[in-house]
Each structure stands twice: as structure tokens, then as C-alpha cells.
Design an enzyme around this catalytic site. Sequence first.
Site, PDB file in Angstrom:
ATOM      1  N   LYS A  41      -9.915   1.078   3.365  1.00  0.00           N
ATOM      2  CA  LYS A  41      -8.873   0.280   4.012  1.00  0.00           C
ATOM      3  C   LYS A  41      -8.418   0.993   5.279  1.00  0.00           C
ATOM      4  CE  LYS A  41      -6.348  -2.441   1.716  1.00  0.00           C
ATOM      5  NZ  LYS A  41      -5.290  -3.116   0.950  1.00  0.00           N
ATOM      6  N   LYS A  72     -14.745  -6.310   2.888  1.00  0.00           N
ATOM      7  CA  LYS A  72     -13.878  -6.518   1.718  1.00  0.00           C
ATOM      8  C   LYS A  72     -13.102  -7.803   2.014  1.00  0.00           C
ATOM      9  CE  LYS A  72     -10.439  -4.283  -1.245  1.00  0.00           C
ATOM     10  NZ  LYS A  72      -9.394  -5.310  -1.183  1.00  0.00           N
ATOM     11  N   ARG A  81     -11.302 -14.314 -11.610  1.00  0.00           N
ATOM     12  CA  ARG A  81     -11.370 -12.939 -12.129  1.00  0.00           C
ATOM     13  C   ARG A  81     -10.320 -12.693 -13.195  1.00  0.00           C
ATOM     14  NH1 ARG A  81     -10.490  -7.214  -8.946  1.00  0.00           N
ATOM     15  NH2 ARG A  81      -8.367  -7.998  -8.878  1.00  0.00           N
ATOM     16  N   ASP A 105       0.827  -1.209   0.000  1.00  0.00           N
ATOM     17  CA  ASP A 105       0.000   0.000   0.000  1.00  0.00           C
ATOM     18  C   ASP A 105       0.859   1.256   0.000  1.00  0.00           C
ATOM     19  OD1 ASP A 105      -2.328  -1.453  -0.038  1.00  0.00           O
ATOM     20  OD2 ASP A 105      -2.687  -1.313   2.128  1.00  0.00           O
ATOM     21  N   CYS A 114      12.050 -32.404  20.447  1.00  0.00           N
ATOM     22  CA  CYS A 114      12.626 -33.731  20.728  1.00  0.00           C
ATOM     23  C   CYS A 114      14.151 -33.761  20.681  1.00  0.00           C
ATOM     24  CB  CYS A 114      12.064 -34.762  19.751  1.00  0.00           C
ATOM     25  SG  CYS A 114      12.643 -34.556  18.045  1.00  0.00           S
ATOM     26  N   CYS A 159      15.842 -29.947  16.989  1.00  0.00           N
ATOM     27  CA  CYS A 159      14.417 -29.692  17.175  1.00  0.00           C
ATOM     28  C   CYS A 159      14.166 -29.230  18.609  1.00  0.00           C
ATOM     29  CB  CYS A 159      13.620 -30.957  16.878  1.00  0.00           C
ATOM     30  SG  CYS A 159      11.863 -30.840  17.302  1.00  0.00           S
ATOM     31  N   GLU A 184     -16.126 -14.283  -3.315  1.00  0.00           N
ATOM     32  CA  GLU A 184     -14.730 -14.462  -2.936  1.00  0.00           C
ATOM     33  C   GLU A 184     -14.477 -15.862  -2.410  1.00  0.00           C
ATOM     34  OE1 GLU A 184     -11.235 -11.716  -2.662  1.00  0.00           O
ATOM     35  OE2 GLU A 184     -13.136 -11.833  -3.728  1.00  0.00           O
TER      36      GLU A 184
END
Length: 668
Positions: A296, A102, A123, A35, A388, A385, A157
Site C-alpha cells: 500500500k 490490488k 467472500r 490504516d 436556479c 439552489c 473483484e
Amino acid sequence: MDKKERMQQLVEELNRASDAYYNGREELMTDYEWDARFDELKRLEQETGETLPHSPTAKVSEDSIVGQKEEHEFPALSLAKTKLVADLAKWAEGRPIWISWKLDGLTLVVTYDGGRLSKVVTRGNGHIGTNITHLAGSIAGIPKTIAHKGHVVVRGEAIISYDDFERFNMESEEEYANPRNLASGSLTLKDPAEVAQRSIRWMPFTLVYTDQELTSWGARMDFLAHNGMTCVDHELVDEPSEDHIRQVIDRWTLRVTHRENPYPVDGLVIAYDDTEYASTGSVTGHHATRAGYAFKWQDESASTELETVEWSCAASTISPVAVFRPVELEGTTVKRASLCNISECERLGIGAKGTRLEVIKANKIIPKVIRVSERVGELLIPHKCPVCGSKTEVVESEASGTKTLHCTNGACPAKQLKKFARFVSKEGINVDGISEQTLARFINLGWVSEYADILRLPQHSADIARLEGFGQKSASNIVRSVERARQVEARRLLYALTIPMVGHDVCNRLLSAHPLDELVAIASGRASDGDLFQASPQERLGTIPGIGPEKSASLVAWFSNADNLAMFERLRAELTVEQASGAPTGNRCEGLTFVVTGDVAHYKNRNELKAYIESQGGKVTGSVSKSTDYLINNDVASTSGKNQKAQQLSIPIISEEEFIERFGNNLE
């Protein structure tokens, strides 16, 4: 660089990011960044009076889904956008308007002819899209038939809820950045069965065309609802003054911040109620000036300092989470934000402790790191990890190039998340108040590594109360739920173990033949009747009606595994198991075979109705055949496959109420 060079740079950056965003690939920039760059480009275009070729300000963002291309009957133009309520009030001109979400997904245009679905098209670029009609059955919310028999075109949508998105990311090998990214990526798949697993829902947001004369936007949405479609939420604003619009927007914004809406949104849309007036606007670039206006939110950002990066293991991936000095955003204190994956860390330039970050709550909900303003040190990727301690590996996706971290231990407790979720579910031992997300946290804290650990959670009650987002009340509720779950029915416990091919029906059949402990003894090979030539465990269990060799083999394989058996015995020691007799308690359904389909109204669910039928000596199967005596469906006139098959075979179709009238019930 001069203004034109900067414009060219912005056009290239925005188009690359838009292409990734609309086609399910890894995001190249956040919505916030997009934006900001888009607004900068618009300002430079106004200052120079020039619009460069392929500028995103003069075209509709485009998906590039592969498939048969099709021109839209009615162009799907984009909406002008603003972050100022004053702009909306000026645009409304005092005329009644509708405000709606939206939705943040992928727009699909759905067409009906003669009451039947004729096509579904993406679209695309607004003028030409991709025909994906073959995937319609895998997307919830798209009716195959509607009551209206004319020509109907609907725009909606394709979206995925936050809960379904989080669930998919926990189970998937590849982690997506957000629900919208997952929805768009899913529609590039060719296999309808695979698409169906993504929990996509189509939600209409406007009726584009009907041969019925409807000049009110609200009436057009009612038309869609009357034809079986669940439309986007909408609210009429009769007197759209700036103050009134602001009040409505503030109320809708609270719905976002309170997470009342299960689906992602990235703003609001306003539309004239007078659709004839709306159609009189001009087209500027790729915007129809009166077709609608998008609002927005202005994202509130805050600067903070990274304290650490936690690595959270959920299902197959180990995901980075930024932990930073607390900041106030949108009225809440924020101190954590997911970094998604290694690629996102690299894109942002995440470093070590002391790195300066800029943070927002994307769309008022999700904490997100949008920028690194000052990097300190290097990000360390763990070689072990965190759950574990096994070796980790970085995996790069062939499809998107996204790099994710994985645990190499197939038996890592974090990879058993779905099994733990089934264990605590209502159909399992029913530990109320523990979600998959909560389980994932407990696993990462080392509190849960096997089923019995869930029954031992009260030992961690003080620590649970101190966790962010919990507190003493939540901890007490979990303790109470665990204590209630200690007394469990045998069939629920057996189902909760997630033994392959052992679902509800198999559990009932097995436990009708043997008490639980005896069943385990047989399956594990510990039972003996002193006969040297006795049948094998698989043969003994395979003779139970409805079990057979495959299901019995699966049960025997599970309990023959020494680790599984030891784990079950530790769990068994934590529980009091009740087992009702599997023998029928009545004969009202004796000798009859039923199929149950659709929703039920009098029973809690279909399993409860099924249990009653079996308690009365009846049998319930999953499909209609010559041996079926009755099909139970509250929608007797439905054109479903089961109804059609029953009609072909002259099998009676009865409603739930008719069943109760004929065969009684156990609802008192």
C-alpha cells in the site's frame, strides 16, 4: 487511558468503520484514518502481547450481504500488508514474482462445473459467504460458459470504474463516497435489473483451483484468459531485488497518478510464480504467509486552510466542495476536494473560512480532506439552489442515514444533465470534447440552462480558458466542436432532444414521412390543410408505419408544451439542419426483415449497418420472429438466445461478411 483501554477503543472504531465500508453504507473514516488506527492497534498488540477478541488484526473483514450462506471450498484469506519495498524483497526470497493491481472492490468467488457457471459467492468472512448467483447476469465479466469442462474456482473483484461511478452519482438520489462503496452497496440489492444499472464488472485476480495441472501463476492467469475472462493487469519480475521491485512499483504508481487505470485500486499485490511453493506457507491468524503480499502506498498529506465551501449541483444532489489554499501533493498542485455530502462534512467537522484541514490524494489520485485540525466558525448550508435559486431541502436516506442536499425545483437545469449529455453525444448533435463532468461545471456556472446555450458556449471561451483544468487549447477545441456541430442531420437533432419513446428508429420513421419543420408543425398543432375535419396531430403521426398511438402521443405532448416548443425554436435558430431523403436509394434488401446482434467489424456500429439495410428497402427489428428473414451475427456459432430462436424457426444466421457478399454495402 491505558494501553488496553486504547486497544479496546481502536477495535470498536475499526470494526464499526469496516462494517460500514464492506456493506455499502456511509464511510465512518477514510482509508488513511483506518490504516493509521490499524497500525496503532498492531503496535499496541505487539507491545502488550495481547490480542483482544474481535480484533481486526486477527480476522478477515466481512460483508454482511443478506442471503443464502455458503461455505467456501477454499478459504479466502486476507494478505499481509506493508508500505515498505524492503519487506516485499525479503518476502520474495529471490524467487520470480508477479505484481498486479490490488483492486478496490468486493471479492466474489466464481465456480464453473462442466463448462457452465455453477455459483457466485461473496467472500463474507473468508470461510462463509453469501450466494448471489442470481445476480451473475447483472455483473459484466462473468462468463456463463467457459471452454474448460472440469471444476474451476476463480477469485476476482467486483469493481466500478471512476467514470461509471461519477455518472451514477450524478443520476442518483443518494451520493456514494467512492466506487468501492457503491459496488458493495449494489450487491445488497435483490433486483438484478437494478444491479445491472450500476455498471459493475468482475475482474479475476487469481485462479484458485482447476483440475488441469498448472504450477505457474502466470500460466494460471493465461488459463483464465483462454476461457474468456479479462484478468487484472499483471507483470512478471524475474529477479526481485529491492531495487528492481522499486523500479516496477514506481512505474505502476505512475500509471495510477496519470489515471491510466480506469478502475480504483488501493495498492499492489505480489505473488510467487511457483504456486506449489506458495501453497507450502503456514497460516498465521487469517493470513497465509506465502499466498501473497499486499503493498500500500504511503499517502502524502499536507496541512492547509479552508477558503470556502462551494456547493455544486449535479443531477439531483447539491454537493459540497472544499476550496483551500493550494498545496503540493504527489507532484501536483491541489486546491479542491469533494466533501461528498452533509454527513461527511459533519463527520469531519468542516467549519467556515480559516478552518485548518489535512489533505491527501487518496490512492495517489483523488484529493480528499482527511481531518480538521482546527475548526473556525460554522458551515453554512445554502437555502437556495446555486443553479436556479429555488429552495433547497436536506434529505436523510432511510437506508444509510446519509444526509444530502437537494434542489426542490424539478425543472432545475442541473437535473437535466443526462439530457444535455445525450444532446452533445456522438449520436446526438456530436459536440466533441464536452463530457458530463464538463457540462455539470458549465451548468453550475450558469452558462447552460437549455439546449441552445450549448451552441452559445463560444461566447464564454475566455472564461473557459481560465477554468482550472482547461486552458486556452481546451477552450479553442470546445469552440471548434460547437461550430462543427451547428450543421446537423435532422435525425440526430430529433434524437438529441430526448423526447420520451423517440429513439433512433422512431426518428428515422418520422423523418421518412415528413421534413423536420413540417413534423414539428404537425406535432405542435400548427399545421393545417384547411380541412375542418382533419385528423388530430396524434392521429396523423400515428399512421406512419412503426409509430402507432403511444409514440405519436409522446411526440405531440412534447411539442405541444409551449416551453418545449419555444426552447426548440431558440435552438433551431442556432443550427443549420440537413435532411436526407428517407426514401430507399436501392432495392438490394427490399421486402426482407433483418435482426442485427453482437459486435460489427466492417461498419462503425450496428446503427450504420441498419441504416444501409433501410436504404436498400429492408427492415430491421429488435427481436427474432417468424417474420425475420435473416439474423446477422458475427458469432454464427453462438448459443445466445437470438441464435437459438433463429435455429428453432429455421431462420438463416449469417455473418457480416456474408451479408456484404449477398447484399452489398456502402462502405466505399
